[in-house]
Structures are given as C-alpha cells and as structure tokens.
Design an enzyme around this catalytic site. Structure first.
Site, mmCIF file in Angstrom:
data_model
loop_
_atom_site.group_PDB
_atom_site.id
_atom_site.type_symbol
_atom_site.label_atom_id
_atom_site.label_comp_id
_atom_site.label_asym_id
_atom_site.label_seq_id
_atom_site.Cartn_x
_atom_site.Cartn_y
_atom_site.Cartn_z
ATOM 1 N N CYS A 99 0.815 -1.213 0.000
ATOM 2 C CA CYS A 99 0.000 0.000 0.000
ATOM 3 C C CYS A 99 0.847 1.260 0.000
ATOM 4 O O CYS A 99 0.310 2.360 -0.136
ATOM 5 C CB CYS A 99 -0.945 -0.010 1.208
ATOM 6 S SG CYS A 99 -2.566 -0.676 0.773
ATOM 7 N N LYS A 144 0.360 3.323 -3.226
ATOM 8 C CA LYS A 144 -0.924 3.925 -3.565
ATOM 9 C C LYS A 144 -0.776 5.403 -3.913
ATOM 10 O O LYS A 144 0.190 6.062 -3.535
ATOM 11 C CB LYS A 144 -1.890 3.793 -2.374
ATOM 12 C CG LYS A 144 -2.391 2.386 -2.123
ATOM 13 C CD LYS A 144 -3.390 2.347 -0.996
ATOM 14 C CE LYS A 144 -4.723 2.971 -1.381
ATOM 15 N NZ LYS A 144 -5.771 2.704 -0.384
ATOM 16 N N ASP A 194 -16.706 4.855 0.691
ATOM 17 C CA ASP A 194 -16.654 3.990 1.864
ATOM 18 C C ASP A 194 -15.667 2.859 1.588
ATOM 19 O O ASP A 194 -15.027 2.803 0.534
ATOM 20 C CB ASP A 194 -18.043 3.440 2.194
ATOM 21 C CG ASP A 194 -18.268 3.305 3.700
ATOM 22 O OD1 ASP A 194 -17.309 2.896 4.385
ATOM 23 O OD2 ASP A 194 -19.378 3.616 4.175
ATOM 24 N N ASP A 234 -11.752 -4.868 3.574
ATOM 25 C CA ASP A 234 -12.917 -3.994 3.385
ATOM 26 C C ASP A 234 -14.220 -4.726 3.697
ATOM 27 O O ASP A 234 -15.164 -4.145 4.254
ATOM 28 C CB ASP A 234 -12.960 -3.481 1.941
ATOM 29 C CG ASP A 234 -11.819 -2.533 1.628
ATOM 30 O OD1 ASP A 234 -11.377 -1.821 2.542
ATOM 31 O OD2 ASP A 234 -11.372 -2.513 0.468
ATOM 32 N N HIS A 264 -8.251 -12.774 -14.201
ATOM 33 C CA HIS A 264 -7.600 -12.347 -15.434
ATOM 34 C C HIS A 264 -6.104 -12.289 -15.184
ATOM 35 O O HIS A 264 -5.647 -11.903 -14.104
ATOM 36 C CB HIS A 264 -8.111 -10.969 -15.856
ATOM 37 C CG HIS A 264 -7.477 -10.451 -17.113
ATOM 38 N ND1 HIS A 264 -7.813 -10.934 -18.358
ATOM 39 C CD2 HIS A 264 -6.516 -9.520 -17.308
ATOM 40 C CE1 HIS A 264 -7.096 -10.302 -19.274
ATOM 41 N NE2 HIS A 264 -6.295 -9.439 -18.660
ATOM 42 N N ASP A 321 -10.880 -0.501 7.840
ATOM 43 C CA ASP A 321 -9.616 -1.229 7.938
ATOM 44 C C ASP A 321 -8.476 -0.283 7.594
ATOM 45 O O ASP A 321 -8.623 0.649 6.804
ATOM 46 C CB ASP A 321 -9.605 -2.463 7.031
ATOM 47 C CG ASP A 321 -9.710 -2.129 5.554
ATOM 48 O OD1 ASP A 321 -10.438 -1.161 5.211
ATOM 49 O OD2 ASP A 321 -9.074 -2.815 4.737
#
Length: 726
Positions: free
Chosen positions: A403, A406, A433, A473, A524, A609
């Site tokens: 993360c 990000k 959210d 999530d 995928h 989270d």
C-alpha cells in the site's frame, strides 16, 4: 538486479542458508545470471555463523554479531526467501516439499542445510538436552539459560569430548563463573582425539585450570531433567545438558533416492550428486566422495566459488565445471573460554591471547562480508530526460510496494469528486466507503477491489497477504466474504515459469479465501513489467453493512493489529531492516481478520480497515463521516517490533509525505512513534468505534483469540479533529 526486458526461464532453488549458500548469494548479487529466478528456502530469517558460537556462549559476542541476515542477503541477491523447512524432494517432478504451501519447482537444486548434534538414540535426550547444532536453536536455548542462571543454578553437562564439546565447555564456564559446575562427558578412552597431542595437552590444561571436569570412558545412558545418567549408573547433575558429539543429517534425505553416505549427500568433485545431475550439495550435508573430510566450516567456505561456477554452467549450458579438491588439514583456532585460544595445524601447537585476537579478526572479517554488503549503483539517467524526472527520482527512495505504492488520499479524493452518485436503486453506496454496498434480497452485498505491487519476491506469500488485504474492506463492513476474482500481472517469463508462478499464487489465494468461507470464481492474467496481484471480492451481510458514519462521543476506538508495515517494508528495500523484524511484519500482514470482525461487528457503530492512508488518514475519514472528534493515546498504540526504531532512523514509505497532509487537522508532538500514525499499512488491522461500556470485554475476547489488539483512544464531541496524547 534482473533486467525486466529479459524473461525468466530457469529456477535455481537453494535449500538452506549455510555458509556456502550465503557466500554464493553474496557473489550472485554482484553478478546475477539474467533469466534465472533464485529461491532460498530456510526455516528462519537468519543463519548463525558457527565460528563465533563459542564466543557467544562465553559472552564475548552479541547474538546479532554472529547472525547472517538472510532477508537482507536475499534482497541483495534479488532472490525470493521462503521461510519454511524443506521436508522432501520429488526428483521426478523436480519439486521441493515445504509444509503449508505448494511444492517449490526447480530446474537446478542445491542443498546446504547443515547437520544436527541431536542424539535421539540416548533416552531422554530429545526431552531434556539441547544439541549444539542447529546453531540458531542452541543459541536461543543457551541465551535463556544463561540469563536465568544469574540468579539460579549453574550446572552444565556437555556430552562429547571433541574440539566442539571442549570449546563450548570452556566458554560456558567463563560465562557462568567460578561458582558453576561444568562437566565434559566423553564415551571413549580419550578426549580430543582429532587434534595434535600438543594441542590436546594444552586444552586439557585449560580444562583443569578453569575447573571443568573431564570424564572419559563414560558413555551417557539416559538424560534426565536434572542430570545425565552414565552407563555405570552414575548421575552427573545438570541444569543444562548440551549435546556436541553427534553429526546427524536430516532424516528426510533418506526418502529422496539420492546416493547417501551415512545419510549425507554423496557428491563428486563438482559438488554434484552422484545420482542426479540437477542436484548439488555443499557444506556439512555433503560427503565428498573423492576426498572425504571431517565436518568443518572451512571446507564449506572454500566450496562457495566452485559451487557458484558449477551452478552457472548447469543453468546456462556453457563452460566447464571446476573440481573442488580440499586441503588435507586446516588451521584450527580453538578458543579457551576467556580471550585466549589454541592454534593447531600439521602437528604444530601454539596458544595465547594473540591466537584469540587472530581468530576474532578472521571471524569478524567473514561476518563483515554480510553485514556490509556492497552498494550496487543504480543505472544512470540518460543525458536527456523530461523536466521534473531528476527531481522526482532525487527524492532518494525507490517506489515502495504494497500500500506504500498507492496514490495519496488527497489526490484520490480529487479524482473521484466528479464521479456521479449511483443511479441504480440497488446500488446503495458508491465511491468513498470501504466497499460499495448493493441491495441483495433481504440483506446486503458488499463489493471491493484491491491490488498490490509486489513487495516480496515470493508470489505465494504476496498472494496470501493480498487476499487478506482485499478482504479487509469486507470484514470492516461486518460482512462475510463470498466470492473473489483474481487479477494477476506476471513479469516476463517462460511458459513453464508462468505456470509455476500462477500455481503458487492460486494455491495461496484458494487457501486464504476458503479459510474465510469464500470461493475463487475466476480472474484475469497478463504479462507486464513487474509482479502485481489483486482481487475483487464480494461479501454478504444479513443486516445493514457497517459504515464509517455511526461513531458517537464516548465510543472507544479498538485497533486489532499493530502498525508499522510501511516503514518496515521501506527499510527492507534499503536492506536496513533486520530479518527478524521483517519476518514478524510479514506474519502480521498474513493474519486474517475474520475472527476479529466476528467479535467486533455485533457491537461496532463504525468500522474501517487500515491500509495505505495510515491510521491518521483512515481515522479522520471515519470522523468526517460521523461528524465527531477523537483523542488517541500514542502510548497505547500497538507497534510492530522494530518499526519505531526504523522510523527514528529516518526510514519511511514513499507515500508517507502525502499521508502527512492529515496533520493539518491534528494536534500532536512530532516523534518517531507519532510518524507511525501516517505510516501506510498493507493488510492492516480493523479500527472500530464501539460503545465504551463493552470495550474492555471486547478487547479481552480479541486478545483471547490471539489478536494483538488495543484500545487506542475515544471518540469525543466536536468538529472532526484528532488529538494525540502520550
């Protein structure tokens, strides 16, 4: 470093982090073979250097001074490190068995797993004694005993009167002091039979001077919790019984079909198995068929360049292999407890403090090769680049994985501002959210997606952590994971390696999602510049999903995992985080939060989270949605081992500066620990606002379930603002 434009086509797997493999990894990092994927399998993140073990026992060295950090070494070599114990080889399938994960495929395999001093043939040994090898387990046990022995009993029995046993006995006596009782128990008529008579006499003199008792013609018959029983019925009192007489290979080698000599892998001059040309062995686990030698670290060290050369030939199909011919004798520097040593070679004996200083210099020089790995210079920029490129790269840090890669929260919000509100009546919430909420019969369905840029070279572990991260999530909204779609980008590699890698990724995903009650229903794949794994997840809830807008003044804030993954992963990329710290962080990230969600969901008024925006960013988002303020106790914040020290040393994720934008709505005193409020988390914990009157009971239940949870603060009245105390 591997070039992304050259496909991976061959898998080299090394079992064990022994001295030979450690040196090969170091040399590999300085000149890797393009197209080879290198894997190291080892039970732990470090490997102890045997030459300094007596000094550790005597108290001359700290534990970290004799540990080779395999996490840092693997990063330097561009290798993936699998923290697990190999338990078998399927030579027909060319795979290695590691418990709790799929078989690890290889094209070429090398074994350097060391040996054990275990003596299971002596009743009670397994229950009441500690073998000197494996070194890591012995160092753990000795450290605990020596610390406790400051106040308690100090009786030590060493089984084995060879060089190792005598050296460790003298070291133990030095560490524990003159009030201790140390006994060396030798089954044969004489001790120290494999060294010159002069050296033997000197060492026995040191035993006498130190007050160490030497028993010969005294085979151990049984080990008790507080004594060693000899064959004649005599009991030798012992609070710590140490085994130094055995040289035992690992049992699983018997089932490989390899040619073994007394359990050790028989190799030829090129260190290749006599049975299988795809398998090599080195160090103590190898038996040199052309020149048998006793087990000694000096041979393992000198085998390294030969092993590297011959692995290179096997992997490339070019060149000729080199034969290794070990010397008949070698210099033995045997420490005598204090800072003295006996030198033995070719019948010549010397001793004194100078010999210990010589040994110390040799040992420290060896360890510096791993503690100060060479800095590999990055590829220079072209002479012409776009304006701003140099400034962006000049920030001095490579792009983080997880993360930490990000987009910043403010930039993301700006990009989503223009999105229209959902137009369908069954889409109950849109962007903003933790997950979208959809009408689903009499209940609700939540849907979310997450993908992670690789922060580890192990695709299996990456997939497991990403699956936990993606389900965060769903758990935060009080829902149960239902189904998942996988999205995988593989770096360029041959079809065979594509199949192997995807098999590992899907195995981890299936295990993790199935453990949470969800199915993988498709996905995928594509090829790209680097490994990226993602999942789209749906979840079901029989009631309204828990959002972020229900927190009320007086609610307690519970966090279910420690923070610090971002700074640890950033430091690991810079080879600045210790392997133990990294291993604990990875284990925390891989821990699912389904149990924590089940405990909190019936009571949580708001929940989210922790991921890329850090604790401060995610908590402020919850406060914004609820229209309240909060106070946090910084001292109560659970923090991963090593994270605060790395923060103090200046390490941080590339997303950290963007996350600091949240500080405009905070009151806090800057400190390394406070910086962790902005640390981006990968697969972080749940943050829940629960009624204050049930908070202590919920925390007790979480702790009972094994979560590293804590009450970190409380919700207060007022405009959204965060006050940090402590």
């Amino acid at each position: 470093m591997q070039r992304p434009d050259i496909p991976l086509t061959r898998d080299l797997v090394m079992i064990g982090g022994g001295h030979t493999h450690a040196l090969v990894l170091r040399m590999w990092g300085m000149n890797p073979i393009p197209g080879v994927r290198l894997t190291l399998i080892n039970p732990g993140p470090t490997a102890a250097y045997s030459g300094m073990l007596p000094g550790l026992v005597a108290g001359h060295y700290r534990r970290e001074e004799l540990e080779i950090d395999l996490v840092q070494l693997a990063r330097f070599a561009g290798a993936r490190l699998i923290l697990g114990r190999a338990e078998g080889i399927d030579r027909a399938a060319r795979t290695v068995t590691v418990p709790e994960r799929p078989p690890v495929a290889y094209d070429i395999l090398s074994i350097d797993i060391g040996i054990s001093s275990d003596m299971p043939e002596i009743p009670g040994f397994t229950e009441h004694a500690v073998p000197a090898k494996p070194l890591d387990a012995f160092a753990d046990a000795w450290g605990s005993f020596a610390e406790a022995a400051r106040e308690g009993t100090k009786r030590v029995a060493v089984i084995g009167g060879g060089v190792a046993g005598v050296e460790l006995a003298l070291a133990a006596r030095h560490r524990l002091g003159p009030s201790s009782e140390v006994t060396v128990i030798e089954a044969e008529a004489e001790a120290l039979m494999l060294i010159a008579q002069g050296s033997r006499r000197r060492l026995i003199e040191h035993l006498d001077k130190a007050g160490v008792t030497l028993l010969t013609n005294a085979p151990a018959a049984r080990i008790h919790a507080d004594s060693v029983e000899l064959a004649d019925g005599t009991h030798i009192a012992s609070d710590f019984t140490l085994g130094a007489a055995g040289t035992r290979p690992q049992d699983w080698l018997r089932d490989t079909g390899l040619d073994l000599t007394q359990g050790f892998v028989t190799v030829d001059k090129t260190l290749r198995s006599l049975t299988d040309p795809a398998i090599f062995a080195a160090g103590d686990i190898a038996h040199l068929s052309h020149a048998p030698r006793p087990k000694a670290g000096v041979y393992a060290v000198r085998e390294a360049p030969f092993l590297l050369r011959n692995l290179t030939v096997a992997l490339t199909g070019k060149g000729r292999m080199r034969g290794y011919s070990p010397q008949r004798d070698y210099l033995k520097l045997i420490s005598t407890g204090g800072k003295g040593a006996v030198a033995d070679r070719l019948g010549l004996t010397l001793h004194g403090a100078w010999a210990w200083r010589w040994k110390d210099r040799i040992d420290r020089r060896f360890m510096r090769m791993f503690q100060s790995l060479p800095e590999m210079k990055p590829t220079p920029l072209p002479s012409r680049v776009a304006d701003g490129v140099a400034e962006e790269l000049g920030k001095g840090k490579p792009l983080c994985g997880g993360c930490g890669a990000k987009v910043g929260q403010a930039d993301l919000k700006a990009a989503l501002t223009e999105l229209p509100a959902p137009s369908r009546p069954d889409v109950l919430t849109g962007a903003g959210d933790d997950a979208a909420v959809l009408a689903h019969g009499t209940g609700q369905q939540v849907m979310t997606t997450d993908h992670v840029r690789a922060f580890t070279e192990d695709p299996w572990l990456l997939a497991r952590i990403t699956a936990v991260h993606a389900m965060g999530d769903v758990w935060a909204m009080g829902a149960r994971p239902q189904a998942a779609l996988a999205q995988v980008i593989l770096p360029r590699m041959s079809p065979a390696l594509q199949a192997r890698t995807l098999a590992e990724i899907m195995d981890a995903a299936q295990r993790t999602f199935a453990g949470a009650g969800a199915d993988i229903v498709g996905g995928h794949t594509s090829l790209g510049a680097e490994l990226t794994v993602g999942f789209t997840v749906t979840g079901l809830s029989g009631k309204a999903a828990i959002g972020q807008s229900g927190a009320r003044p007086g609610d307690a804030l519970i966090l279910t995992k420690p923070v610090g993954t971002g700074v640890i992963l950033a430091a690991e990329m810079a080879r600045a985080a210790s392997g133990r710290v990294v291993a604990r962080a990875l284990a925390s990230m891989a821990r699912p939060q389904d149990r924590a969600s089940a405990i909190l969901s019936p009571h949580a008024r708001a929940m989210t989270d922790l991921t890329g925006f850090g604790l401060a960013g995610h908590l402020l988002g919850l406060l914004d949605a609820s229209g309240v303020a909060a106070t946090l106790d910084l001292c109560a914040l659970p923090v991963l081992d090593g994270a605060e020290a790395l923060s103090a040393a200046g390490h941080g994720s590339t997303l950290l500066p963007a996350n600091r934008a949240a500080s405009a709505r905070m009151f806090y005193t800057e400190s390394p620990r406070a910086d962790l409020l902005f640390d981006p988390q990968t697969a972080g914990g749940l943050l829940a606002a629960v009624p204050g009157e049930v908070a202590d009971a919920l925390l007790a239940e979480l702790l009972e379930a094994g979560e590293q949870a804590a009450i970190i603060g409380h919700v207060a009245e007022g405009a959204p603002f965060l006050t940090i105390e402590g």
